[in-house]
Scaffold this motif. Structure first.
Motif, PDB file in Angstrom:
ATOM      1  N   PRO A  70       0.792  -1.185   0.140  1.00 52.56           N
ATOM      2  CA  PRO A  70      -0.013  -0.082  -0.022  1.00 52.56           C
ATOM      3  C   PRO A  70       0.794   1.374   0.111  1.00 52.56           C
ATOM      4  CG  PRO A  70       0.130  -1.011   2.217  1.00 52.56           C
ATOM      5  CD  PRO A  70       0.889  -1.868   1.296  1.00 52.56           C
ATOM      6  N   PRO A  71       0.243   2.439  -0.130  1.00 61.06           N
ATOM      7  CA  PRO A  71       0.890   3.620  -0.253  1.00 61.06           C
ATOM      8  C   PRO A  71       1.281   4.065   1.102  1.00 61.06           C
ATOM      9  CG  PRO A  71      -1.182   4.099  -0.941  1.00 61.06           C
ATOM     10  CD  PRO A  71      -0.947   2.578  -0.768  1.00 61.06           C
ATOM     11  N   ALA A  72       2.554   4.702   1.155  1.00 60.46           N
ATOM     12  CA  ALA A  72       3.058   5.264   2.512  1.00 60.46           C
ATOM     13  C   ALA A  72       3.174   6.719   2.274  1.00 60.46           C
ATOM     14  CB  ALA A  72       4.197   4.730   3.007  1.00 60.46           C
ATOM     15  N   PHE A  73       2.696   7.784   3.313  1.00 60.36           N
ATOM     16  CA  PHE A  73       3.011   9.014   3.035  1.00 60.36           C
ATOM     17  C   PHE A  73       3.478   9.625   4.402  1.00 60.36           C
ATOM     18  CE2 PHE A  73      -0.643   8.122   0.557  1.00 60.36           C
ATOM     19  CZ  PHE A  73      -0.405   8.581  -0.655  1.00 60.36           C
ATOM     20  N   GLY A  74       4.767   9.337   4.467  1.00 64.52           N
ATOM     21  CA  GLY A  74       5.288   9.886   5.785  1.00 64.52           C
ATOM     22  C   GLY A  74       6.177  11.076   5.342  1.00 64.52           C
ATOM     23  N   ALA A  75       5.707  12.522   5.985  1.00 65.32           N
ATOM     24  CA  ALA A  75       6.443  13.680   5.617  1.00 65.32           C
ATOM     25  C   ALA A  75       7.441  14.059   6.471  1.00 65.32           C
ATOM     26  CB  ALA A  75       5.308  14.744   5.425  1.00 65.32           C
ATOM     27  N   LEU A  76       7.917  13.324   7.789  1.00 63.17           N
ATOM     28  CA  LEU A  76       8.548  13.627   8.499  1.00 63.17           C
ATOM     29  C   LEU A  76      10.131  14.205   8.094  1.00 63.17           C
ATOM     30  CD1 LEU A  76       8.930  14.685  11.466  1.00 63.17           C
ATOM     31  CD2 LEU A  76       9.712  12.155  12.021  1.00 63.17           C
ATOM     32  N   PRO A  77      10.669  13.241   7.289  1.00 63.89           N
ATOM     33  CA  PRO A  77      12.006  13.431   6.283  1.00 63.89           C
ATOM     34  C   PRO A  77      12.002  14.885   5.817  1.00 63.89           C
ATOM     35  CG  PRO A  77      11.390  11.262   6.159  1.00 63.89           C
ATOM     36  CD  PRO A  77      10.295  11.858   6.720  1.00 63.89           C
ATOM     37  N   PHE A  78      11.193  15.160   5.142  1.00 65.28           N
ATOM     38  CA  PHE A  78      11.073  16.469   4.311  1.00 65.28           C
ATOM     39  C   PHE A  78      10.700  17.783   5.683  1.00 65.28           C
ATOM     40  CE2 PHE A  78       8.448  13.567   1.501  1.00 65.28           C
ATOM     41  CZ  PHE A  78       9.935  13.054   0.930  1.00 65.28           C
ATOM     42  N   ILE A  79       9.806  17.536   6.502  1.00 59.51           N
ATOM     43  CA  ILE A  79       9.753  18.679   7.366  1.00 59.51           C
ATOM     44  C   ILE A  79      11.322  18.849   8.114  1.00 59.51           C
ATOM     45  CG2 ILE A  79       8.644  19.471   9.550  1.00 59.51           C
ATOM     46  CD1 ILE A  79       6.374  17.780   8.536  1.00 59.51           C
ATOM     47  N   VAL A  80      11.942  17.754   8.685  1.00 60.34           N
ATOM     48  CA  VAL A  80      13.309  17.965   9.269  1.00 60.34           C
ATOM     49  C   VAL A  80      13.922  18.355   8.368  1.00 60.34           C
ATOM     50  CG1 VAL A  80      14.982  16.571  10.263  1.00 60.34           C
ATOM     51  CG2 VAL A  80      12.645  16.120  10.832  1.00 60.34           C
ATOM     52  N   GLY A  81      14.423  18.112   7.110  1.00 58.03           N
ATOM     53  CA  GLY A  81      15.035  18.500   6.082  1.00 58.03           C
ATOM     54  C   GLY A  81      14.892  20.260   5.957  1.00 58.03           C
ATOM     55  N   SER A  82      13.647  20.565   5.916  1.00 58.00           N
ATOM     56  CA  SER A  82      13.402  21.887   5.642  1.00 58.00           C
ATOM     57  C   SER A  82      13.825  22.739   6.663  1.00 58.00           C
ATOM     58  CB  SER A  82      11.975  22.146   5.397  1.00 58.00           C
ATOM     59  OG  SER A  82      11.685  21.585   4.072  1.00 58.00           O
ATOM     60  N   PHE A  83      13.498  22.347   7.924  1.00 59.25           N
ATOM     61  CA  PHE A  83      13.788  22.991   9.289  1.00 59.25           C
ATOM     62  C   PHE A  83      15.316  23.141   9.325  1.00 59.25           C
ATOM     63  CE2 PHE A  83       9.457  22.768  10.557  1.00 59.25           C
ATOM     64  CZ  PHE A  83       9.142  24.054  10.884  1.00 59.25           C
ATOM     65  N   THR A  84      15.901  22.107   9.098  1.00 60.48           N
ATOM     66  CA  THR A  84      17.411  21.829   9.390  1.00 60.48           C
ATOM     67  C   THR A  84      18.097  22.647   8.430  1.00 60.48           C
ATOM     68  OG1 THR A  84      17.222  19.601  10.127  1.00 60.48           O
ATOM     69  CG2 THR A  84      19.325  20.159   9.455  1.00 60.48           C
ATOM     70  N   THR A  85      17.942  22.570   7.105  1.00 59.92           N
ATOM     71  CA  THR A  85      18.626  23.706   6.300  1.00 59.92           C
ATOM     72  C   THR A  85      18.222  25.030   6.793  1.00 59.92           C
ATOM     73  OG1 THR A  85      16.731  23.221   4.513  1.00 59.92           O
ATOM     74  CG2 THR A  85      18.849  21.874   4.577  1.00 59.92           C
ATOM     75  N   SER A  86      17.131  25.322   6.882  1.00 60.01           N
ATOM     76  CA  SER A  86      16.627  26.643   7.159  1.00 60.01           C
ATOM     77  C   SER A  86      17.482  27.319   8.347  1.00 60.01           C
ATOM     78  CB  SER A  86      15.121  26.858   7.110  1.00 60.01           C
ATOM     79  OG  SER A  86      14.760  26.743   5.988  1.00 60.01           O
ATOM     80  N   ILE A  87      17.234  26.609   9.435  1.00 57.92           N
ATOM     81  CA  ILE A  87      17.971  27.076  10.415  1.00 57.92           C
ATOM     82  C   ILE A  87      19.438  27.250  10.430  1.00 57.92           C
ATOM     83  CG2 ILE A  87      18.062  26.458  13.100  1.00 57.92           C
ATOM     84  CD1 ILE A  87      15.235  25.298  12.975  1.00 57.92           C
ATOM     85  N   LEU A  88      19.985  26.247  10.199  1.00 58.10           N
ATOM     86  CA  LEU A  88      21.479  26.308   9.921  1.00 58.10           C
ATOM     87  C   LEU A  88      22.058  27.422   9.149  1.00 58.10           C
ATOM     88  CD1 LEU A  88      22.536  22.397   9.350  1.00 58.10           C
ATOM     89  CD2 LEU A  88      23.102  23.898  11.391  1.00 58.10           C
ATOM     90  N   ALA A  89      21.228  27.780   7.826  1.00 65.41           N
ATOM     91  CA  ALA A  89      21.569  28.721   6.930  1.00 65.41           C
ATOM     92  C   ALA A  89      21.484  30.173   7.758  1.00 65.41           C
ATOM     93  CB  ALA A  89      20.473  28.747   5.822  1.00 65.41           C
ATOM     94  N   ALA A  90      20.270  30.216   8.664  1.00 63.51           N
ATOM     95  CA  ALA A  90      20.249  31.551   9.354  1.00 63.51           C
ATOM     96  C   ALA A  90      21.390  31.587  10.571  1.00 63.51           C
ATOM     97  CB  ALA A  90      19.045  31.187   9.932  1.00 63.51           C
ATOM     98  N   LEU A  91      21.845  30.178  11.057  1.00 67.74           N
ATOM     99  CA  LEU A  91      23.003  30.524  11.991  1.00 67.74           C
ATOM    100  C   LEU A  91      24.120  30.735  11.249  1.00 67.74           C
ATOM    101  CD1 LEU A  91      22.277  27.177  13.964  1.00 67.74           C
ATOM    102  CD2 LEU A  91      21.904  29.615  14.837  1.00 67.74           C
ATOM    103  N   ILE A  92      24.460  30.610  10.064  1.00 70.07           N
ATOM    104  CA  ILE A  92      25.449  31.096   9.294  1.00 70.07           C
ATOM    105  C   ILE A  92      25.515  32.449   8.786  1.00 70.07           C
ATOM    106  CG2 ILE A  92      26.998  30.550   7.206  1.00 70.07           C
ATOM    107  CD1 ILE A  92      26.093  27.607   7.479  1.00 70.07           C
ATOM    108  N   ALA A  93      24.252  33.213   8.472  1.00 68.12           N
ATOM    109  CA  ALA A  93      23.973  34.165   7.760  1.00 68.12           C
ATOM    110  C   ALA A  93      23.735  35.161   8.755  1.00 68.12           C
ATOM    111  CB  ALA A  93      23.054  34.255   6.829  1.00 68.12           C
TER     112      ALA A  93
END
Length: 298
Positions: A70-93
């Motif tokens: 059956p199809p699986a819809f788990g969005a947690l990896p994408f949510i974690v990826g978005s928050f991680t890259t955005s927060i790290l970018a802000a910590l650098i910039a």
């Protein structure tokens, strides 16, 4: 008397035309915003009416296989990826942007505004695909040679995003510092404080809400970026264990998959649900910015 009436009446007519035009523009703006929210929300919520799909599993699931059986819809990896890259970018910039703003407004305002500010404004006008191509051609090989892994991953995406959001943070920080009352700095100097003591004890604490507003807007800008991140992050649907592993974000999976789905299919509905999450987080960032702006006016 008649001449005065002839002069007054055209002004009244122009005023009513301006009011009507302004009201029409506001009405069009409100209708457009509510239409977009309704369209995305109606499309995104439809996913949770599918069998064996609920909101909790969608937000916390780790497996993304829309075409599986059956199809699986788990969005947690994408949510974690978005928050991680955005927060790290802000910590650098954020440190770079705030320091650049201090340089332009407090240390060498003439040189900063003449040379540094045009360069920062030039960074804001570069297309995102150029950032992604430079990151793929220069940054990824560098990370591959220095650190373990293939070079693509969260670290590469965060570094590319940090350069992209640097103009936003720097511009807002410079405006906040330039708008600070001169009496505060003059009073600090009169009490015997040095320039650096005035900066980190008077200027930075006073303008902190405005500086945080720039950082939050930078995070919002990074959170919604798609193309540049897509080119350097690897687009793997799992939660990485290190900064040098590939992952995916909400925007990258939407741009990669939306054109390959059929409207109304479960896969298409799941992508609209990801878009709904993205839009909801954008509203959260806007509310945070408004709260910080109210704090800065107190």
């Amino acid at each position: 008397m008649q001449d005065k009436q002839r002069v007054v009446k055209p002004h009244i007519a122009e005023e009513w035309v301006g009011k009507i035009y302004t009201l029409l523009c506001i009405f069009f703006l409100i209708v457009t915003i509510f239409s977009m929210v309704y369209f995305v929300a109606s499309k995104g919520i439809s996913t949770f009416f599918l069998p064996n799909v609920n909101l909790l599993d969608f937000l916390t699931g780790l497996k993304w296989a829309p075409e599986g059986s059956p199809p699986a819809f788990g969005a947690l990896p994408f949510i974690v990826g978005s928050f991680t890259t955005s927060i790290l970018a802000a910590l650098i910039a954020a440190p770079l942007g705030i320091c650049a703003a201090i340089f332009m407004t407090e240390i060498m305002p003439g040189v900063g505004r003449r040379y540094l500010q045009p360069v920062i404004e030039l960074l804001a006008g570069i297309p995102s695909v150029v950032y992604g191509f430079i990151g793929l051609s220069v940054l990824v090989p560098f990370l591959r040679d220095v650190f373990p892994g293939q070079g693509i991953g969260i670290a590469a995406g965060a570094m590319v995003l940090s350069i992209m959001i640097l103009p936003t943070i720097t511009t807002i920080a410079a405006d906040a510092l330039a708008g600070l009352s001169h009496s505060l700095k003059e009073g600090s100097y009169a009490l015997g404080a040095t320039r650096w003591q005035t900066i980190y004890r008077i200027i930075l604490p006073t303008t902190l809400p405005a500086l945080l507003t720039g950082v939050v807007l930078g995070i919002s800008r990074a959170f919604g970026e798609a193309l540049a991140v897509q080119m350097v992050i690897g687009n793997a649907p799992h939660i990485p264990k290190s900064l040098f592993e590939s992952t995916s974000t909400l925007t990258s999976v939407i741009t990669l998959s939306m054109g390959n789905t059929v409207s109304g299919s479960p896969h298409n509905s799941a992508l609209w649900s990801l878009a709904l999450i993205l839009m909801s987080m954008t509203f959260v960032f806007v509310f945070i910015v408004r709260w910080l702006e109210r704090r800065s006016k107190v």
